[in-house]
Write a protein that holds these residues in place. Structure first.
Motif, PDB file in Angstrom:
ATOM      1  N   MET A 150       8.200   3.407   8.800  1.00  0.00           N
ATOM      2  CA  MET A 150       8.171   4.751   9.369  1.00  0.00           C
ATOM      3  C   MET A 150       8.887   5.768   8.490  1.00  0.00           C
ATOM      4  O   MET A 150       8.583   6.962   8.530  1.00  0.00           O
ATOM      5  N   VAL A 151       9.842   5.309   7.694  1.00  0.00           N
ATOM      6  CA  VAL A 151      10.557   6.221   6.794  1.00  0.00           C
ATOM      7  C   VAL A 151       9.759   6.483   5.524  1.00  0.00           C
ATOM      8  O   VAL A 151       9.657   7.630   5.057  1.00  0.00           O
ATOM      9  N   LEU A 152       9.167   5.439   4.936  1.00  0.00           N
ATOM     10  CA  LEU A 152       8.491   5.581   3.649  1.00  0.00           C
ATOM     11  C   LEU A 152       7.057   6.081   3.765  1.00  0.00           C
ATOM     12  O   LEU A 152       6.552   6.698   2.828  1.00  0.00           O
TER      13      LEU A 152
ATOM     14  N   PRO B 278       1.390   8.898  -7.080  1.00  0.00           N
ATOM     15  CA  PRO B 278       1.589  10.354  -7.069  1.00  0.00           C
ATOM     16  C   PRO B 278       2.853  10.794  -7.807  1.00  0.00           C
ATOM     17  O   PRO B 278       2.843  11.834  -8.482  1.00  0.00           O
ATOM     18  N   LEU B 279       3.938  10.025  -7.683  1.00  0.00           N
ATOM     19  CA  LEU B 279       5.160  10.386  -8.408  1.00  0.00           C
ATOM     20  C   LEU B 279       4.945  10.322  -9.914  1.00  0.00           C
ATOM     21  O   LEU B 279       5.455  11.167 -10.664  1.00  0.00           O
TER      22      LEU B 279
ATOM     23  N   ILE C 165       0.840  -1.205   0.000  1.00  0.00           N
ATOM     24  CA  ILE C 165       0.000   0.000   0.000  1.00  0.00           C
ATOM     25  C   ILE C 165       0.874   1.254   0.000  1.00  0.00           C
ATOM     26  O   ILE C 165       0.602   2.228  -0.718  1.00  0.00           O
ATOM     27  N   ILE C 166       1.947   1.245   0.794  1.00  0.00           N
ATOM     28  CA  ILE C 166       2.827   2.419   0.864  1.00  0.00           C
ATOM     29  C   ILE C 166       3.495   2.668  -0.480  1.00  0.00           C
ATOM     30  O   ILE C 166       3.580   3.818  -0.951  1.00  0.00           O
ATOM     31  N   PHE C 167       3.964   1.609  -1.134  1.00  0.00           N
ATOM     32  CA  PHE C 167       4.618   1.776  -2.429  1.00  0.00           C
ATOM     33  C   PHE C 167       3.657   2.304  -3.483  1.00  0.00           C
ATOM     34  O   PHE C 167       4.065   3.034  -4.389  1.00  0.00           O
TER      35      PHE C 167
ATOM     36  N   ALA D  83       5.117   8.783   1.370  1.00  0.00           N
ATOM     37  CA  ALA D  83       3.885   8.487   0.636  1.00  0.00           C
ATOM     38  C   ALA D  83       2.827   9.562   0.882  1.00  0.00           C
ATOM     39  O   ALA D  83       2.159  10.027  -0.058  1.00  0.00           O
ATOM     40  N   VAL D  84       2.682   9.987   2.135  1.00  0.00           N
ATOM     41  CA  VAL D  84       1.713  11.043   2.462  1.00  0.00           C
ATOM     42  C   VAL D  84       2.108  12.346   1.776  1.00  0.00           C
ATOM     43  O   VAL D  84       1.261  13.073   1.214  1.00  0.00           O
ATOM     44  N   PHE D  85       3.399  12.681   1.788  1.00  0.00           N
ATOM     45  CA  PHE D  85       3.882  13.932   1.195  1.00  0.00           C
ATOM     46  C   PHE D  85       3.647  13.951  -0.313  1.00  0.00           C
ATOM     47  O   PHE D  85       3.100  14.927  -0.857  1.00  0.00           O
TER      48      PHE D  85
END
Length: 637
Positions: free
Chosen positions: A445-447, A394-395, A386-388, A451-453
């Protein structure tokens, strides 16, 4: 109410086609990378095609959960990159559909894929890991003559430890051999030294023939009565050539999987939770047993006199220990030496027992951590799908580049960052340097903030990768100058008012002289006023506005000398010479932080000195333009 629209079907179809293709690409890349680790176990073993097929099949099943996040990242990047590159994303937004609304069908698909990833890890993955480990162990045990390393003892042959100093890969000859054979107890042990040898399988593949040249054989001889023997007798034999037959089945047989089944990777989450309780209970029992053993440690003092023994026993019963040193000094020399020897031996036994308990505790702790790592890892790996997606889609909408060029580069960079944090966190958690939940969650916690940004920026049509915006930002931070670029116009509608412009430039020069007398730009200002008092330099702002208005009018000139002189005007910074930021609270915070305050104070001094030079340049350039205007007016008259 959620209704499936044509746009949802269109976007989902684009994504699924790319996802299937990128999944197989990622799966192939991961399998090739994984295969290099075990290529030595496959080459030259004479493995049949069905065994190799099972090996690659179970390897593929193991790597499916790792290929899914990378495939989602790459396919979502390409999907929205293609939509942006073909202007379809622009049409979607023009129709009043936001980026998140266009992604809703893909969000459902990605959640389903994440659930499939968790199911794969929890149901199919454990059995695949178990079968793969069993096959790998069986491959390593087949044809051991190819597995024997140089410089270390090899124990792949039953009841035999073989040391080879050097190995000739072309002829298969072994040099500098040292062999330890033990068929039963210590008394049956044999040591064989040889200059060279050759290890080959027999025709029936049930034994290994070891041919040795130029060596010696040392072998213990079993004694009929070893109870009273001080030493074990042995025999020594020197030989020029000798052959030894070793029991070894060289056919491919599946190894025992009992040890592999205890691995955490070969267990589902339900089994992990069940075994974690057993591991913790066993660890607690080992700790209690170590504590009880430590309490039972006693040092016996031999051959004490009857009176001393009675005194020591009474003291122990009354919990009042006498002075051991004084009791020891009362004994003769032989007793004291025996006491010291027994004490040293008992202390060494205590140290050995404690060391054994420590190693066992470390092993049980590592087993517990590995089970916890595997339990949490199944959730984090599924969540990474989901994070990826919320990084890739968005990218792709921001970059608007399809194909396999830019998306592949970005995917590799993101995956490398993920892999570094994931692998580092796992190692730190495994070695008990970090807690397990922190080590396994650090990549998430890093990615997750990234993803939100990216999702926020893409949904608001923000320019994240606008290099010009970043260049201008850093130029403002470090005080780098921007150059003015005025070009001669091909078509001019309104001619400049040269007379009014000359008068305006002359007035600006007079205002600059007054400003320079009133403000001493080369003087260091009070830091308190810089960081904690508001206010802009209104005079410079007004002067700059008048100058820019005059330059805008003179841009319509047909005279190339005027255009050339306009480019010599500097771009004046109207705020940086008074305070670092326009927000008062931000200036106060920077002023309180000493290193940043010093940096921005000297930055402000630099802008004051630059403004001083800019005003001089403006005065000289204005005077030259006034002279050129007078020449133009005189020429026209």
């Amino acid at each position: 109410m959620f209704r499936i629209k044509k746009l949802d079907i269109f976007v989902a179809k684009q994504f699924l086609l790319l996802f299937v293709a990128t999944f197989f690409i990622c799966q192939f890349v991961l399998m090739m990378q994984f295969l290099w680790r075990y290529v030595d176990d496959l080459i030259g073993k004479g493995l049949t095609m069905d065994v190799l097929g099972q090996f690659f099949w179970f390897m593929a099943l193991m790597l499916v959960p790792q290929a899914l996040p990378l495939a989602i990242l790459l396919s979502s990047l390409i999907t929205y990159g293609n939509l942006g590159e073909s202007s379809e994303l622009t049409a979607i937004k023009a129709a009043g559909i936001s980026l998140m609304q266009s992604m809703r069908s893909l969000i459902v698909l990605v959640i389903l894929i994440a659930g499939l990833s968790f199911y794969f890890q929890d149901v199919i993955g454990p059995n695949a890991n178990k079968q793969f480990g069993q096959l790998l162990l069986s491959m390593k045990q087949k044809s051991p003559e190819l597995e024997i390393p140089e410089g270390v003892f090899y124990d792949g042959i039953p009841n035999t430890n073989l040391y080879v100093e050097k190995k000739d890969m072309q002829t298969g000859r072994l040099y500098g051999l040292m062999i330890y054979r033990q068929s039963g107890s210590f008394e049956d042990q044999a040591i064989i030294l040889a200059d060279s040898g050759m290890l080959q399988s027999t025709a029936e593949k049930k034994h290994m023939r070891l041919t040795l040249w130029s060596g010696e054989w040392f072998e213990n001889m079993k004694s009929q009565d070893m109870a009273g023997a001080a030493e074990v007798p042995y025999r020594r034999e020197s030989f020029v050539e000798k052959q030894i037959l070793l029991d070894f089945d060289a056919d491919f047989n599946l190894a025992d999987a009992s040890g592999i089944a205890a691995n955490a990777k070969a267990k589902s989450n339900k089994q992990i939770l069940h075994d974690l309780d057993s591991i913790r209970q066993e660890a607690d029992s080992i700790g209690r047993r170590a504590y009880e053993d430590a309490q039972r440690y006693t040092f016996r003092v031999p051959e004490l006199s009857r009176e001393d023994s009675i005194r020591l026993a009474m003291a122990v019963d009354s919990h009042q220990m006498p002075n051991i040193d004084s009791l020891l000094q009362q004994q003769n020399g032989d007793v004291r030496r025996e006491v010291v020897k027994n004490a040293a031996r008992a202390a060494q036994n205590v140290v050995n027992d404690l060391q054994l308990h420590i190693e066992m505790a470390k092993y049980m702790g590592r087993q517990e951590r590995m089970h916890e790592i595997e339990f949490i890892g199944k959730f984090t790996l599924a969540l990474s799908c989901i994070i990826f997606f919320f990084i890739g889609a968005p990218l792709g909408a921001i970059i608007r580049k399809g194909g396999l060029g830019v998306p592949v580069i970005i995917s590799v960079i993101v995956f490398i960052v993920y892999y570094i944090f994931e692998n580092s966190g796992m190692r730190m958690a495994r070695d008990d340097n970090w807690t397990v939940w922190f080590g396994k969650s650090i990549s998430t916690m890093v990615l997750a903030p990234l993803a939100v940004f990216f999702t926020y920026k893409a949904n608001n049509d923000s320019t994240v990768f606008n290099m010009d915006a970043y260049r201008l930002f850093f130029m403002r931070v470090f005080g780098l100058r921007q150059k003015r670029n005025v070009v001669k116009k091909e078509v001019i509608i309104d001619e400049p008012d040269y007379t009014a412009d000359a008068e305006q430039l002359a007035a600006i020069n007079c205002s600059i002289e007054d400003y320079s007398r009133e403000h001493r730009l080369l003087r260091w200002p009070n830091p308190f006023k810089v960081f904690f008092r508001p206010g802009d330099d209104r005079q410079i702002i007004e002067l700059n506005e008048r100058l820019e208005a005059t330059i805008d009018d003179l841009q319509n000139s047909r005279d190339k000398h005027v255009i050339h002189l306009l480019n010599q005007y500097p771009v004046v910074a109207t705020h940086a010479h008074t305070r670092p930021f326009r927000q008062r609270w931000l200036n106060a915070i920077v002023g309180l932080v000493l290193p940043l305050g010093i940096f921005f104070y000297f930055r402000m001094l630099r802008f004051r000195f630059r403004l001083y030079k800019d005003l001089k340049t403006v005065t000289k350039t204005s005077q030259r333009i006034i002279t050129q205007i007078e020449h133009i007016i005189g020429k026209n008259q």
